[in-house]
Write an enzyme that holds these catalytic residues in place. Structure first.
Site, PDB file in Angstrom:
ATOM      1  N   THR A 185       0.835  -1.197   0.000  1.00 23.01           N
ATOM      2  CA  THR A 185       0.000   0.000   0.000  1.00 23.01           C
ATOM      3  C   THR A 185       0.869   1.245   0.000  1.00 23.01           C
ATOM      4  O   THR A 185       2.015   1.210   0.469  1.00 23.01           O
ATOM      5  CB  THR A 185      -0.932   0.027   1.233  1.00 23.01           C
ATOM      6  OG1 THR A 185      -1.832   1.130   1.120  1.00 23.01           O
ATOM      7  CG2 THR A 185      -0.146   0.172   2.533  1.00 23.01           C
ATOM      8  N   LYS A 228      -2.772   3.211   6.723  1.00 17.95           N
ATOM      9  CA  LYS A 228      -2.912   1.750   6.843  1.00 17.95           C
ATOM     10  C   LYS A 228      -1.623   1.162   7.411  1.00 17.95           C
ATOM     11  O   LYS A 228      -1.666   0.322   8.317  1.00 17.95           O
ATOM     12  CB  LYS A 228      -3.157   1.116   5.462  1.00 17.95           C
ATOM     13  CG  LYS A 228      -4.581   1.180   4.947  1.00 17.95           C
ATOM     14  CD  LYS A 228      -4.678   0.327   3.683  1.00 17.95           C
ATOM     15  CE  LYS A 228      -6.015   0.452   3.008  1.00 17.95           C
ATOM     16  NZ  LYS A 228      -6.077  -0.277   1.730  1.00 17.95           N
ATOM     17  N   ASP A 230      -7.285  -4.701   0.992  1.00 19.14           N
ATOM     18  CA  ASP A 230      -8.311  -3.972   0.256  1.00 19.14           C
ATOM     19  C   ASP A 230      -9.494  -3.842   1.190  1.00 19.14           C
ATOM     20  O   ASP A 230      -9.950  -4.821   1.779  1.00 19.14           O
ATOM     21  CB  ASP A 230      -8.697  -4.657  -1.046  1.00 19.14           C
ATOM     22  CG  ASP A 230      -9.297  -3.639  -2.011  1.00 19.14           C
ATOM     23  OD1 ASP A 230      -8.567  -2.708  -2.413  1.00 19.14           O
ATOM     24  OD2 ASP A 230     -10.492  -3.729  -2.337  1.00 19.14           O
ATOM     25  N   PHE A 232      -8.405   7.899   9.499  1.00 22.03           N
ATOM     26  CA  PHE A 232      -8.343   8.343   8.104  1.00 22.03           C
ATOM     27  C   PHE A 232      -9.651   7.961   7.421  1.00 22.03           C
ATOM     28  O   PHE A 232     -10.537   7.351   8.033  1.00 22.03           O
ATOM     29  CB  PHE A 232      -7.130   7.721   7.390  1.00 22.03           C
ATOM     30  CG  PHE A 232      -7.251   6.236   7.142  1.00 22.03           C
ATOM     31  CD1 PHE A 232      -7.010   5.324   8.162  1.00 22.03           C
ATOM     32  CD2 PHE A 232      -7.615   5.743   5.891  1.00 22.03           C
ATOM     33  CE1 PHE A 232      -7.119   3.958   7.935  1.00 22.03           C
ATOM     34  CE2 PHE A 232      -7.725   4.377   5.646  1.00 22.03           C
ATOM     35  CZ  PHE A 232      -7.475   3.486   6.677  1.00 22.03           C
ATOM     36  N   GLY A 233      -9.763   8.319   6.169  1.00 20.90           N
ATOM     37  CA  GLY A 233     -10.913   7.902   5.366  1.00 20.90           C
ATOM     38  C   GLY A 233     -12.245   8.271   6.011  1.00 20.90           C
ATOM     39  O   GLY A 233     -12.486   9.423   6.374  1.00 20.90           O
ATOM     40  N   TYR A 234     -13.085   7.277   6.188  1.00 22.11           N
ATOM     41  CA  TYR A 234     -14.440   7.503   6.709  1.00 22.11           C
ATOM     42  C   TYR A 234     -14.500   7.423   8.240  1.00 22.11           C
ATOM     43  O   TYR A 234     -15.593   7.453   8.811  1.00 22.11           O
ATOM     44  CB  TYR A 234     -15.397   6.476   6.095  1.00 22.11           C
ATOM     45  CG  TYR A 234     -15.488   6.551   4.576  1.00 22.11           C
ATOM     46  CD1 TYR A 234     -16.414   7.385   3.946  1.00 22.11           C
ATOM     47  CD2 TYR A 234     -14.633   5.807   3.764  1.00 22.11           C
ATOM     48  CE1 TYR A 234     -16.483   7.453   2.555  1.00 22.11           C
ATOM     49  CE2 TYR A 234     -14.685   5.875   2.375  1.00 22.11           C
ATOM     50  CZ  TYR A 234     -15.623   6.702   1.784  1.00 22.11           C
ATOM     51  OH  TYR A 234     -15.685   6.781   0.411  1.00 22.11           O
ATOM     52  N   ASP A 235     -13.348   7.313   8.901  1.00 23.87           N
ATOM     53  CA  ASP A 235     -13.342   7.182  10.370  1.00 23.87           C
ATOM     54  C   ASP A 235     -14.176   8.264  11.084  1.00 23.87           C
ATOM     55  O   ASP A 235     -14.901   7.939  12.039  1.00 23.87           O
ATOM     56  CB  ASP A 235     -11.910   7.202  10.920  1.00 23.87           C
ATOM     57  CG  ASP A 235     -11.219   5.857  10.777  1.00 23.87           C
ATOM     58  OD1 ASP A 235     -11.924   4.846  10.591  1.00 23.87           O
ATOM     59  OD2 ASP A 235      -9.983   5.820  10.857  1.00 23.87           O
ATOM     60  N   LYS A 270      -9.826   1.655  18.252  1.00 25.55           N
ATOM     61  CA  LYS A 270     -10.071   1.205  16.871  1.00 25.55           C
ATOM     62  C   LYS A 270      -9.286  -0.083  16.590  1.00 25.55           C
ATOM     63  O   LYS A 270      -9.828  -1.044  16.042  1.00 25.55           O
ATOM     64  CB  LYS A 270      -9.670   2.293  15.869  1.00 25.55           C
ATOM     65  CG  LYS A 270      -9.850   1.836  14.424  1.00 25.55           C
ATOM     66  CD  LYS A 270      -9.469   2.862  13.389  1.00 25.55           C
ATOM     67  CE  LYS A 270      -9.663   2.260  11.989  1.00 25.55           C
ATOM     68  NZ  LYS A 270      -9.178   3.113  10.911  1.00 25.55           N
ATOM     69  N   HIS A 319     -12.051  -3.836  11.487  1.00 26.96           N
ATOM     70  CA  HIS A 319     -12.071  -4.797  10.382  1.00 26.96           C
ATOM     71  C   HIS A 319     -10.647  -5.280  10.066  1.00 26.96           C
ATOM     72  O   HIS A 319     -10.404  -6.455   9.844  1.00 26.96           O
ATOM     73  CB  HIS A 319     -12.706  -4.138   9.161  1.00 26.96           C
ATOM     74  CG  HIS A 319     -12.154  -2.768   8.819  1.00 26.96           C
ATOM     75  ND1 HIS A 319     -11.897  -1.809   9.772  1.00 26.96           N
ATOM     76  CD2 HIS A 319     -11.780  -2.206   7.630  1.00 26.96           C
ATOM     77  CE1 HIS A 319     -11.410  -0.729   9.194  1.00 26.96           C
ATOM     78  NE2 HIS A 319     -11.331  -0.943   7.901  1.00 26.96           N
TER      79      HIS A 319
HETATM   80  P1  IMP Z   1      -8.038   0.760  -0.769  1.00 23.64           P
HETATM   81  O1  IMP Z   1      -6.749   1.392  -0.345  1.00 23.64           O
HETATM   82  O2  IMP Z   1      -8.190   0.670  -2.236  1.00 23.64           O
HETATM   83  O3  IMP Z   1      -8.250  -0.540  -0.064  1.00 23.64           O
HETATM   84  O4  IMP Z   1      -9.193   1.740  -0.313  1.00 23.64           O
HETATM   85  C1  IMP Z   1      -9.553   1.786   1.014  1.00 23.64           C
HETATM   86  C2  IMP Z   1     -10.472   2.974   1.255  1.00 23.64           C
HETATM   87  O5  IMP Z   1     -11.525   2.542   2.108  1.00 23.64           O
HETATM   88  C3  IMP Z   1      -9.741   4.080   2.008  1.00 23.64           C
HETATM   89  O6  IMP Z   1      -9.226   5.043   1.145  1.00 23.64           O
HETATM   90  C4  IMP Z   1     -10.839   4.641   2.891  1.00 23.64           C
HETATM   91  O7  IMP Z   1     -11.603   5.547   2.163  1.00 23.64           O
HETATM   92  C5  IMP Z   1     -11.703   3.422   3.183  1.00 23.64           C
HETATM   93  N1  IMP Z   1     -11.237   2.741   4.409  1.00 23.64           N
HETATM   94  C6  IMP Z   1     -10.672   1.499   4.507  1.00 23.64           C
HETATM   95  N2  IMP Z   1     -10.348   1.210   5.770  1.00 23.64           N
HETATM   96  C7  IMP Z   1     -10.693   2.292   6.486  1.00 23.64           C
HETATM   97  C8  IMP Z   1     -10.570   2.593   7.863  1.00 23.64           C
HETATM   98  O8  IMP Z   1     -10.037   1.832   8.687  1.00 23.64           O
HETATM   99  N3  IMP Z   1     -11.049   3.797   8.232  1.00 23.64           N
HETATM  100  C9  IMP Z   1     -11.618   4.668   7.373  1.00 23.64           C
HETATM  101  N4  IMP Z   1     -11.725   4.449   6.071  1.00 23.64           N
HETATM  102  C10 IMP Z   1     -11.262   3.256   5.622  1.00 23.64           C
END
Ligand code: IMP
Length: 207
Positions: A12, A17, A75, A158-161, A181, A186
């Site tokens: 990644t 992550k 993923d 990060f992301g949707y946290d 967390k 997950h």
């Molecule tokens: P990937 O890197 O293609 O697997 O995309 C994962 C995406 O899912 C991230 O960019 C976030 O938007 C969302 N995501 C996955 N895991 C988390 C998490 O632990 N917290 C918040 N968002 C997450």
């Protein structure tokens, strides 16, 4: 610490992550990610499922890093009940290329505007693929159930946290300490399964 430090490459460029993997794995592991391997190409994530995307990311890195390196790809994404499971595998780019985390969160919140709390169920899902050489050896999944807020709350994670409240809590992953967390996420659940499998498969050191 028991035994030698074991090396693992997380396939990644998402350093959030990587940080979670580092915290989850602890001091017995040397954790690298693709920011430390700029020579590796970024594969197109054109799989139809988390499993397919995790597998193709793991294989792409592993076949170039060689037999001595254990590679894990994550993923993951958010599945929203009211949106029939979206954004799902499109979580990272839900609001389009370049929109980023804030744009993606805003899009989900807009789509849920007016939806009552009882119908805001969602879950984070994570699939981890472990590979060595050209072969994906196994996949493991984990999920954490919860619900979405009406507005962003907290600056952690990060992301949707900042819009996700895990079951059994009243605060978002953006507000809760990282250790909370990491105790129920997950990613933590999938990693626990992967580690058990690694111990059984005795694959934690180079052949
Ligand atoms: P990937 O890197 O293609 O697997 O995309 C994962 C995406 O899912 C991230 O960019 C976030 O938007 C969302 N995501 C996955 N895991 C988390 C998490 O632990 N917290 C918040 N968002 C997450």
């Amino acid at each position: 610490m028991n035994g030698p430090v074991r090396r693992i490459v997380i396939a990644t460029h998402n350093t959030h992550k990587t940080g979670e993997f580092r915290a989850l794995l602890g001091a017995g592991w040397e954790v690298e990610d693709l920011t430390m391997h700029p020579e590796l190409p970024v594969p197109v994530e054109d799989g139809a499922t988390f499993e397919e995307n995790a597998g193709l990311k793991a294989r792409s890195a592993a076949e170039r890093l060689g037999e001595a390196v254990l590679v894990v790809a994550d993923d993951s994404g958010l599945e929203v009940d009211h949106l029939a499971g979206r954004p799902g595998i499109f979580s990272a780019r839900y609001a389009g290329p370049g929109a980023g985390d804030a744009g993606n969160r805003d899009k989900v919140l807009q789509e849920l505007e007016g939806v009552p709390a009882a119908e805001r169920g969602a879950r984070f899902r994570c699939v981890l693929a472990v590979a060595r050489g050209a072969e994906v050896l196994a996949c493991f999944s984990g999920a954490v159930e919860g619900r979405l807020t009406g507005a962003v709350a907290g600056e952690g994670g990060f992301g949707y946290d900042p819009i996700f409240i895990p079951e059994g809590h009243e605060a978002t992953f953006g507000e809760l300490p990282a250790a909370v967390k990491n105790g129920l996420s997950h990613r933590a659940k999938a990693l626990e399964k992967l580690l058990e499998w690694l111990e059984d498969a005795e694959l934690t050191s180079p052949p």
